[in-house]
Design an enzyme around this catalytic site. Structure first.
Site, short mmCIF file in Angstrom:
data_model
loop_
_atom_site.label_atom_id
_atom_site.label_comp_id
_atom_site.label_asym_id
_atom_site.label_seq_id
_atom_site.Cartn_x
_atom_site.Cartn_y
_atom_site.Cartn_z
N SER A 91 0.86 -1.19 0.00
CA SER A 91 0.00 0.00 0.00
C SER A 91 0.89 1.23 0.00
CB SER A 91 -0.91 0.03 1.23
OG SER A 91 -1.52 1.30 1.38
N GLY A 92 0.61 2.16 -0.90
CA GLY A 92 1.44 3.35 -1.03
C GLY A 92 1.30 4.31 0.12
N ASP A 251 -23.08 -8.81 -1.52
CA ASP A 251 -24.11 -9.78 -1.86
C ASP A 251 -25.00 -9.12 -2.92
OD1 ASP A 251 -26.37 -11.40 -2.05
OD2 ASP A 251 -26.43 -11.84 0.09
N GLY A 268 -1.47 4.99 -3.72
CA GLY A 268 -0.17 4.73 -4.32
C GLY A 268 -0.12 3.50 -5.19
N THR A 269 -0.69 2.39 -4.71
CA THR A 269 -0.70 1.18 -5.53
C THR A 269 -1.63 1.36 -6.72
OG1 THR A 269 -2.34 0.27 -3.98
CG2 THR A 269 -0.05 -0.44 -3.71
#
Length: 351
Positions: A91-92, A251, A268-269
């Protein structure tokens, strides 16, 4: 005062997105790599994620990071990322917050004007450059794991929405990416409810209809994050996106579950995944920047630095730059008589 647990943590935000960094009170966990440590937490100690992210200590948009000793000698520290429904390999914004916490609390040596670190994540090693001025981390730049698309312009059938064209790409997590204009939406805070609902639905359809497996780690599979985008302006290098983090299981028969929480940052990612898509389409070359705006109009700066391959798949290596700020330091406690040792969720805000 009797306490079953006492956990020291630093709270921060990067470009508006919260992150909590646990710095003491949790012992090292088994595993010969950070990925195995992540798996151990997920399978055997998930109480920690729930305790820190659910109410009353957390909230739907909260994130948490556990600092751990690295498993390889070249790393200065390791960390595992915890979000509301998963343990993402990377994770960025959590990286920016963890780096800032490590430096500004003195857990790692600080050098001005630039502190260089190597961090071990479940997705691999990250090379980090943190600019420091008077003890404050003014920016964090990290070389992310290689990013690559696995589907470009694929069509998925989304209940109530019809056919939607999506890209699926890896940037440290698998993203399902669609055009916000397809739904008549602009990316702005006032459209947050619709952005979340649609992004969650598109992501779920992509999970069910499009195979996505990391070529070097088959245990990482399927899109877990959705993104809506506005057009990329190549002249300015700017674009805008909205990313939704799930807060529960969707759902299709229960519209009240089509919920999540918008990433307050540009992600970031997600920026890495989008750059990989743009590069694959010939719209972003090596050496060029992407100034990626989030829903709050805050910016992460992405740059492609080289091409590579991942398990034989063509990929690009991005750097991501942003800034984090400490918002608080706290000791989180768990009384042995507390009726909510793993927190709770309520449908008014959790879906």
């Amino acid at each position: 005062m009797r306490m079953e647990r006492a956990i020291q943590a630093v709270d921060l935000h990067a470009a508006g997105e919260h992150a909590r960094v646990i710095v003491d009170g949790v012992p090292d966990v088994p595993g010969v790599s950070m990925f195995e440590k992540m798996q151990y937490l997920e399978r055997h100690s998930d109480w920690l994620r729930k305790l820190m992210l659910r109410e009353p200590r957390g909230y739907p948009a909260a994130n948490c990071n556990l600092v751990l000793p690295p498993t390889v000698p070249e790393a200065d520290a390791g960390f595992v990322i915890m979000e509301q429904t998963e343990y993402p390999p990377m994770s960025g914004h959590n990286t920016m917050c963890t780096v800032t916490a490590l430096i500004e609390t003195g857990m790692v040596p600080s050098r001005e004007p630039v502190t260089e670190l190597t961090l071990e994540t479940p997705a691999g090693l990250l090379r980090v450059e943190a600019r420091v001025d008077g003890g404050k981390v003014t920016s964090v730049t990290f070389e992310n794991v290689p990013a690559f698309p696995v589907h470009l312009g694929a069509t998925v059938e989304v209940p109530t929405l019809g056919e939607v064209e999506v890209d699926v790409a890896w940037g440290g997590m698998f993203f399902a990416i669609a055009d916000a204009a397809r739904f008549g939406l602009s990316i702005s805070p006032e459209n947050g409810r619709d952005l979340v609902r649609i992004t969650t639905m598109v992501k779920q359809a992509a999970r069910e209809q499009l195979e996505a497996v990391h070529p070097e780690n088959p245990e990482i599979r399927q899109a877990s994050i959705g993104m809506l985008t506005e057009p990329f302006d190549r002249d300015s290098g700017r674009a805008k996106n909205a990313v939704t983090v799930a807060t529960g299981e969707l759902d299709w028969d229960r519209p009240e579950t089509w919920t999540g929480a918008l990433d307050r940052s540009p992600c970031g990612t997600g920026t890495s995944a989008r750059m990989a898509v743009l590069h694959a389409r010939g719209e972003l070359e090596i050496g060029e920047h992407l100034y990626h705006h989030g829903t709050l109009d805050t910016v992460f700066i992405g740059r492609l630095i080289r091409e590579t391959t991942v398990g034989g798949v063509p990929a690009v290596v991005p750097t991501i730059t942003g800034t984090a700020w400490i918002t608080g330091k706290a000791q989180y406690l768990l009384d042995p008589t507390d009726p909510f040792p793993e927190g709770y969720t309520i449908g008014d805000i959790w879906g």
